[in-house]
Structures are given as structure tokens and as C-alpha cells.
Design an enzyme around this catalytic site. Structure first.
Site, mmCIF file in Angstrom:
data_model
loop_
_atom_site.group_PDB
_atom_site.id
_atom_site.type_symbol
_atom_site.label_atom_id
_atom_site.label_comp_id
_atom_site.label_asym_id
_atom_site.label_seq_id
_atom_site.Cartn_x
_atom_site.Cartn_y
_atom_site.Cartn_z
ATOM 1 N N ASP A 29 33.834 69.204 -0.016
ATOM 2 C CA ASP A 29 32.679 69.241 0.884
ATOM 3 C C ASP A 29 33.043 68.536 2.190
ATOM 4 O O ASP A 29 33.663 67.477 2.190
ATOM 5 C CB ASP A 29 31.466 68.570 0.223
ATOM 6 C CG ASP A 29 30.168 68.896 0.935
ATOM 7 O OD1 ASP A 29 29.329 69.616 0.340
ATOM 8 O OD2 ASP A 29 29.982 68.456 2.089
ATOM 9 N N ASN A 86 21.432 73.534 -5.563
ATOM 10 C CA ASN A 86 20.206 73.445 -4.772
ATOM 11 C C ASN A 86 19.689 74.851 -4.471
ATOM 12 O O ASN A 86 20.461 75.706 -4.033
ATOM 13 C CB ASN A 86 20.469 72.701 -3.462
ATOM 14 C CG ASN A 86 20.866 71.249 -3.683
ATOM 15 O OD1 ASN A 86 20.401 70.608 -4.620
ATOM 16 N ND2 ASN A 86 21.737 70.727 -2.840
ATOM 17 N N VAL A 95 23.072 76.153 2.845
ATOM 18 C CA VAL A 95 23.994 77.289 3.020
ATOM 19 C C VAL A 95 23.590 78.386 2.030
ATOM 20 O O VAL A 95 23.641 78.165 0.811
ATOM 21 C CB VAL A 95 25.463 76.873 2.789
ATOM 22 C CG1 VAL A 95 26.389 78.077 2.939
ATOM 23 C CG2 VAL A 95 25.878 75.770 3.767
ATOM 24 N N HIS A 99 26.398 77.867 -4.534
ATOM 25 C CA HIS A 99 27.491 76.905 -4.696
ATOM 26 C C HIS A 99 27.062 75.836 -5.688
ATOM 27 O O HIS A 99 25.908 75.409 -5.708
ATOM 28 C CB HIS A 99 27.896 76.269 -3.366
ATOM 29 C CG HIS A 99 26.746 75.817 -2.520
ATOM 30 N ND1 HIS A 99 25.976 76.704 -1.793
ATOM 31 C CD2 HIS A 99 26.222 74.593 -2.301
ATOM 32 C CE1 HIS A 99 25.034 76.027 -1.148
ATOM 33 N NE2 HIS A 99 25.153 74.746 -1.455
ATOM 34 N N HIS A 101 27.653 72.014 -6.636
ATOM 35 C CA HIS A 101 28.216 70.735 -6.195
ATOM 36 C C HIS A 101 28.791 70.031 -7.426
ATOM 37 O O HIS A 101 28.132 69.954 -8.468
ATOM 38 C CB HIS A 101 27.125 69.826 -5.622
ATOM 39 C CG HIS A 101 26.492 70.306 -4.354
ATOM 40 N ND1 HIS A 101 26.863 69.851 -3.107
ATOM 41 C CD2 HIS A 101 25.490 71.196 -4.142
ATOM 42 C CE1 HIS A 101 26.102 70.439 -2.178
ATOM 43 N NE2 HIS A 101 25.264 71.252 -2.783
#
Ligand code: AMP
Length: 113
Positions: A29, A86, A95, A99, A101
């Protein structure tokens, strides 16, 4: 029009990629929230988890298995880590390309902010 993360997957935008295969890639990240902060993204541009369908089952499983593999490779599996996805404004998504995390390397607090 490709998403930012599609461009990273296709290596059109530079990122610190630590894993790359036919289904997903993982990179550090750009604004880490923990000593280890990796993003794992599918090659397929699924916008967010709530948009995934049963046809994406293999992809979703692969993302989580890859998160576990990377955690072991980076040596944070014994101390512990967290995976976060998220979705939307209240989830903190910024974004619009799915994805996962992977966060570790320090004590994470609960509940999240
Ligand atoms: P989210 O807020 O869940 O949508 O997560 C998006 C994440 O992407 C954030 O943690 C950002 O720091 C990260 N990010 C945005 N642009 C880049 C980039 N070019 N390379 C690496 N990470 C990025």
C-alpha cells in the site's frame, strides 16, 4: 477505461508488487497503516465485494488463500494479522476495484474506527 489497480496489475503504473499470478496480484500500500500493509487485488475488475457473484467464487477464495500465503512468507502469521475489505462510503472504500487489505506487524485495535 482501466481502473488504477488494473493498471498496476498490467504493470502500466509502478507499484511494489510482491506477488503476481493469473488471477491476482499483491503490492505494498502506498500509504501504509501498519508496518506490513499489502493490497491483494483480482485481475478481474470487480468493483467491490458486494458486486461479486457466485461466478467469482474461485477468485474470492484465491484472494484469501493468497493473503494467508503472503502473511506466512512475510513472517506475520505467528504474531497475527488482519484482512479487511472495505465496501462503499461507510466502509471507507476509496478505490473502486476489489482489494483485500492485509495488515500486520503491530497490535491492531478493535473495534476499528
Ligand atoms: P480502500 O480505502 O479500502 O479503497 O483502499 C484503497 C487503498 O489503496 C488505500 O489504502 C490507498 O493507500 C491505496 N492506494 C491508492 N493508490 C495506490 C497506489 N498507486 N499504490 C498502492 N496503493 C495505493
Amino acid at each position: 477505461m482501466k481502473t488504477l489497480f488494473e493498471k498496476i496489475y498490467d504493470r502500466e503504473i509502478q507499484a511494489d508488487i510482491i506477488h503476481h499470478d493469473a488471477i491476482c496480484c499483491a503490492f505494498r500500500d502506498i500509504s501504509p497503516k501498519a508496518p506490513t500493509h499489502i493490497l491483494i487485488i483480482p485481475r478481474k475488475p470487480i468493483p467491490r465485494i458486494g458486486d461479486a457473484s457466485t461466478a467469482d467464487q474461485e477468485i474470492l477464495g484465491h484472494l484469501l488463500l493468497t493473503a494467508g500465503k503472503i502473511a506466512r512468507e512475510l513472517g506475520i502469521d505467528q504474531t497475527g494479522f488482519r484482512t479487511v475489505i472495505n465496501h462503499g462510503p461507510h466502509g471507507g472504500e476509496t478505490v473502486p476495484h476489489l482489494h483485500v487489505h492485509l495488515l500486520g506487524g503491530r497490535q491492531l485495535t478493535w473495534p476499528p474506527g
